[in-house]
Design a protein around this motif. Structure first.
Motif, mmCIF file in Angstrom:
data_model
loop_
_atom_site.group_PDB
_atom_site.id
_atom_site.type_symbol
_atom_site.label_atom_id
_atom_site.label_comp_id
_atom_site.label_asym_id
_atom_site.label_seq_id
_atom_site.Cartn_x
_atom_site.Cartn_y
_atom_site.Cartn_z
ATOM 1 N N VAL A 19 57.310 9.886 -5.576
ATOM 2 C CA VAL A 19 57.935 10.450 -6.316
ATOM 3 C C VAL A 19 57.684 11.637 -6.687
ATOM 4 O O VAL A 19 58.485 12.690 -7.321
ATOM 5 N N ARG A 20 56.356 12.016 -6.830
ATOM 6 C CA ARG A 20 55.825 13.190 -7.747
ATOM 7 C C ARG A 20 55.094 14.035 -6.697
ATOM 8 O O ARG A 20 54.286 15.126 -7.089
ATOM 9 N N GLN A 21 54.923 13.723 -5.319
ATOM 10 C CA GLN A 21 54.503 14.493 -4.153
ATOM 11 C C GLN A 21 55.437 14.633 -2.969
ATOM 12 O O GLN A 21 56.344 13.827 -2.711
ATOM 13 N N THR A 22 55.524 16.135 -2.918
ATOM 14 C CA THR A 22 56.200 16.591 -1.723
ATOM 15 C C THR A 22 55.638 16.958 -0.481
ATOM 16 O O THR A 22 54.380 17.372 -0.471
ATOM 17 N N TYR A 23 56.016 16.605 0.552
ATOM 18 C CA TYR A 23 55.447 16.684 1.937
ATOM 19 C C TYR A 23 56.484 17.666 2.814
ATOM 20 O O TYR A 23 57.557 17.476 2.778
ATOM 21 N N PRO A 24 56.212 18.272 3.863
ATOM 22 C CA PRO A 24 56.901 18.744 4.982
ATOM 23 C C PRO A 24 57.341 17.544 5.682
ATOM 24 O O PRO A 24 56.532 16.684 6.063
ATOM 25 N N PRO A 25 58.705 17.144 5.663
ATOM 26 C CA PRO A 25 59.346 16.086 6.350
ATOM 27 C C PRO A 25 59.275 16.115 7.934
ATOM 28 O O PRO A 25 59.491 14.844 8.534
ATOM 29 N N GLY A 26 58.915 17.078 8.592
ATOM 30 C CA GLY A 26 58.910 17.323 10.054
ATOM 31 C C GLY A 26 60.203 16.592 10.462
ATOM 32 O O GLY A 26 61.030 16.874 9.875
ATOM 33 N N SER A 27 59.989 16.059 11.604
ATOM 34 C CA SER A 27 61.232 15.675 12.416
ATOM 35 C C SER A 27 62.160 14.559 11.761
ATOM 36 O O SER A 27 63.254 14.571 12.033
ATOM 37 N N SER B 195 46.137 23.326 10.581
ATOM 38 C CA SER B 195 44.845 22.638 10.912
ATOM 39 C C SER B 195 44.759 21.325 10.293
ATOM 40 O O SER B 195 43.828 20.672 10.738
ATOM 41 N N GLY B 196 45.541 21.040 9.342
ATOM 42 C CA GLY B 196 45.519 19.852 8.600
ATOM 43 C C GLY B 196 45.809 18.525 9.539
ATOM 44 O O GLY B 196 46.550 18.684 10.276
ATOM 45 N N THR B 197 45.313 17.361 8.989
ATOM 46 C CA THR B 197 45.829 16.192 9.876
ATOM 47 C C THR B 197 47.110 15.834 9.812
ATOM 48 O O THR B 197 47.596 15.792 8.517
ATOM 49 N N PRO B 198 47.799 15.836 10.513
ATOM 50 C CA PRO B 198 49.348 15.725 10.669
ATOM 51 C C PRO B 198 49.916 14.382 9.665
ATOM 52 O O PRO B 198 48.943 13.463 9.521
ATOM 53 N N TYR B 199 50.877 14.512 8.905
ATOM 54 C CA TYR B 199 51.429 13.613 8.191
ATOM 55 C C TYR B 199 52.500 12.619 9.304
ATOM 56 O O TYR B 199 53.202 13.110 9.823
ATOM 57 N N ALA B 200 52.162 11.287 8.901
ATOM 58 C CA ALA B 200 53.204 10.496 9.927
ATOM 59 C C ALA B 200 54.112 9.941 9.142
ATOM 60 O O ALA B 200 53.991 9.298 8.132
ATOM 61 N N TRP B 201 55.560 10.299 9.510
ATOM 62 C CA TRP B 201 56.612 9.832 8.912
ATOM 63 C C TRP B 201 57.480 8.883 9.658
ATOM 64 O O TRP B 201 57.599 8.866 10.849
ATOM 65 N N VAL C 98 55.412 7.641 4.492
ATOM 66 C CA VAL C 98 54.713 8.668 4.879
ATOM 67 C C VAL C 98 53.134 8.134 4.789
ATOM 68 O O VAL C 98 52.971 7.539 4.014
ATOM 69 N N VAL C 99 52.449 8.637 6.026
ATOM 70 C CA VAL C 99 50.914 8.088 5.866
ATOM 71 C C VAL C 99 50.283 9.614 5.956
ATOM 72 O O VAL C 99 50.601 10.350 7.126
ATOM 73 N N GLU C 100 49.435 9.505 5.062
ATOM 74 C CA GLU C 100 48.765 11.223 4.901
ATOM 75 C C GLU C 100 47.515 11.223 5.872
ATOM 76 O O GLU C 100 47.282 12.152 6.489
ATOM 77 N N ASP C 101 46.693 10.170 5.948
ATOM 78 C CA ASP C 101 45.363 10.200 6.592
ATOM 79 C C ASP C 101 45.662 9.210 7.576
ATOM 80 O O ASP C 101 44.572 8.111 7.879
ATOM 81 N N ALA C 102 46.395 9.437 8.627
ATOM 82 C CA ALA C 102 46.512 8.387 9.799
ATOM 83 C C ALA C 102 44.964 8.330 10.547
ATOM 84 O O ALA C 102 44.592 9.579 11.062
ATOM 85 N N ALA C 103 44.530 7.190 10.641
ATOM 86 C CA ALA C 103 43.262 6.997 11.196
ATOM 87 C C ALA C 103 43.540 6.893 12.816
ATOM 88 O O ALA C 103 43.287 5.834 13.305
ATOM 89 N N ALA C 104 43.425 8.175 13.456
ATOM 90 C CA ALA C 104 43.592 8.181 14.888
ATOM 91 C C ALA C 104 43.272 9.628 15.338
ATOM 92 O O ALA C 104 43.109 10.372 14.436
ATOM 93 N N ARG D 132 43.848 13.138 16.430
ATOM 94 C CA ARG D 132 44.820 13.976 16.133
ATOM 95 C C ARG D 132 46.076 14.085 16.964
ATOM 96 O O ARG D 132 47.581 13.834 16.596
ATOM 97 N N ARG D 133 46.147 14.115 18.158
ATOM 98 C CA ARG D 133 47.205 13.827 19.263
ATOM 99 C C ARG D 133 47.978 12.684 19.387
ATOM 100 O O ARG D 133 49.014 12.671 19.936
ATOM 101 N N ASP D 134 47.273 11.655 18.902
ATOM 102 C CA ASP D 134 48.071 10.330 18.793
ATOM 103 C C ASP D 134 48.864 9.716 17.546
ATOM 104 O O ASP D 134 48.982 8.873 17.524
ATOM 105 N N ILE D 135 48.440 10.870 16.464
ATOM 106 C CA ILE D 135 49.332 10.620 15.342
ATOM 107 C C ILE D 135 50.845 10.901 15.219
ATOM 108 O O ILE D 135 51.296 12.034 15.523
ATOM 109 N N THR D 136 51.513 9.742 15.276
ATOM 110 C CA THR D 136 52.844 9.809 15.366
ATOM 111 C C THR D 136 53.487 8.940 14.178
ATOM 112 O O THR D 136 53.028 7.850 14.006
ATOM 113 N N GLY D 137 54.706 9.377 13.803
ATOM 114 C CA GLY D 137 55.592 8.399 13.001
ATOM 115 C C GLY D 137 55.779 7.122 13.506
ATOM 116 O O GLY D 137 55.805 5.994 12.815
#
Length: 485
Positions: free
Chosen positions: A208-216, A428-434, A454-460, A462-467
């Motif tokens: 509730v206190r952190q905002t993220y780009p919500p992407g798709s 350049s940041g690790t994408p957020y998975a939503w 939302v997952v900030e630091d998806a352990a994968a 970069r190209r395999d990080i998906t919601g």
């Protein structure tokens, strides 16, 4: 001689009157200043001289009070502290209170006049009522499922009941034990410094206190705006969207992560999460209608409280057409809390109506008598019911044979939308998975839960990080827990 006695008596009476006036000045006129003086410990002794009321989840307290035998007698304790920290916050003898411990402090500490049958008597005697209890809306099974599914990853989950706005789960990881801050010894100071110095920010309430780009996931809002404005009249008609799409007024080409997006219908574009289609739709709808729809869902609302404050989710209204295109796919300046995106999903599930989320079901006295109740607030129409019906269909398609298949639950109807949000300098940041979703059991008359993950630091890689791969399984665990309970 008699005259001297009269003079002495008059002088004594004058001294007595002066003493009474001075006592009244100190106890009435200056009482507030003395009460608020940091050197006056009476308030602290009174505050911690009795057990604090409890915060309840599923009818059971997740807080308690420990008798230390010291001047500040009672310290706060927490059962499963890290699990409920984003809800309870902490109550510290040194660092104050946060979240529900702060928002409901009057009830929990016993200072709320509503707790006493004779509040004026308490004012005169400076007595305190026993601390009351705060009954939350949380579903303990959903809370535990979200916490387990997130595991050691940085991220957050918000789950709400679409028809009422009751918050069923609110989880933020990594978390911490609020009990480490309860007392006033050196260990408390060490814990405070360690928590504030931790780069993973365990005390940050990401739900509730952190905002993220919500992407798709924001494409749900863009689709609603396009359908409501009549820009889209059929979800199966071609959208005349080129691939790649050149952002208006620029030479920058926007591309897709998958094929088949050129002139794709809204159904196919939603299922494949086509950036080009939704960027063009946002431009076609226009900033006025896009901003109006986003606001109806809850974006740009500065007053949302649950009862503690929620960070403002934003949709920039001062944008050119290229920026509007990016904003419409959840990038540029578009930002959202997980709770806000759960509200978006809930509106789709609830026929287009948004209910303000709330966390406190009721407050009670120490003996269990109800002091106040919450209940659902009046609904706000975020989109036409017909639009919500179409979006429910599109979200079902995503789960049944699109990017959200990992959220499917046997014996239930599930709708969802995946998102992968770029951020950082030059992305350049690790994408957020939503992932945002809703679920309805086969025996349920209406959807029972709406979830945002939302997952900030998806352990994968970069190209395999998906919601769909990272966040959807977490949402499924939460939805399954709610449907099961």
């Amino acid at each position: 001689m008699t005259r001297h006695i009269r003079y002495a008596a008059a002088f004594c009476a004058l001294l007595l009157a002066a003493l009474l006036v001075n006592a009244a000045r100190i106890q009435v006129v200056q009482a507030g200043a003395y009460d608020g003086n940091p050197a006056n410990r009476r308030q602290d002794f009174a505050r911690y001289g009795q057990p604090r009321g409890d915060i309840l989840v599923g009818g059971r307290p997740v807080t308690g009070s420990k008798d230390t035998g010291e001047h500040l007698r009672y310290e706060r304790t927490y059962a499963q502290g890290p699990l409920y920290a984003p809800v309870t916050g902490f109550s510290s003898q040194v660092y104050g209170t946060t979240f529900l411990e702060h928002a409901a402090d009057g009830t929990l500490s016993g200072t709320d006049p509503m707790l006493s049958p004779f509040p004026l008597w308490n004012d005169l005697t400076r007595a305190r009522s026993p601390g009351g209890d705060v009954v939350t809306t949380l579903d303990p099974a959903a809370q535990q499922a979200a916490f387990r599914a997130l595991g050691n990853r940085r991220g957050a989950v918000a789950a709400i009941e679409p028809a009422t706005g009751r918050i069923l789960a609110l989880v933020s990881t990594p978390s911490y034990d609020p009990g480490a801050l309860s007392g006033n010894g050196p260990a408390v100071t060490r814990s405070w410094l360690g928590l504030n110095g931790d780069p993973n920010k365990p005390m940050l309430n990401r739900a509730v206190r952190q905002t993220y780009p919500p992407g798709s996931t924001f494409k749900v809002v863009t689709a609603a705006a396009a359908l409501d404005a009549g820009v889209i009249t059929s979800v199966d008609a071609p959208t005349r969207s080129p691939d790649p799409y050149t952002l208006p007024g620029t030479t920058t080409a926007l591309r897709n992560g998958s094929g088949g997006c050129a002139n794709a219908s809204l159904r196919k574009a939603f299922e494949r999460s086509c950036n080009t289609v939704f960027a063009k739709l946002g431009v076609d709808v226009g900033v006025t209608d896009m901003a109006s729809t986003a606001h109806a869902f809850g974006f740009n609302d500065t007053d949302l409280r649950i009862p503690y404050s929620v960070a403002q989710s934003t949709f920039d209204t001062s944008v050119d057409r290229a920026q509007l295109a990016l904003s419409s796919i959840g990038q540029y300046n578009t930002r959202a809390t997980p709770l806000q995106m759960a509200m978006v999903s809930a509106a789709v599930a609830n026929g287009g109506q948004v209910r303000e989320p709330y966390l406190v079901e009721r407050t009670t006295t120490a003996r269990g008598a109800t002091v106040s109740t919450a209940g659902a607030t009046p609904a706000r129409q975020a989109m036409y019911p017909s639009t919500a019906m179409r979006l429910r269909e599109l979200m079902r398609d995503v789960v049944e044979h699109g990017t959200g298949v990992n959220a499917a639950i046997p014996g239930a109807t599930v709708g969802g939308k995946t998102g992968t949000a770029q951020h950082g300098v030059d992305n350049s940041g690790t994408p957020y998975a939503w992932f945002v979703s809703w679920a309805q059991g086969d025996q349920d008359p209406e959807p029972k839960v709406a979830v945002a993950v939302v997952v900030e630091d998806a352990a994968a890689h970069r190209r395999d990080i998906t919601g769909g791969g990272m966040a959807a399984p977490i949402a499924r665990a939460v939805m399954r827990a709610v449907l099961g309970s």
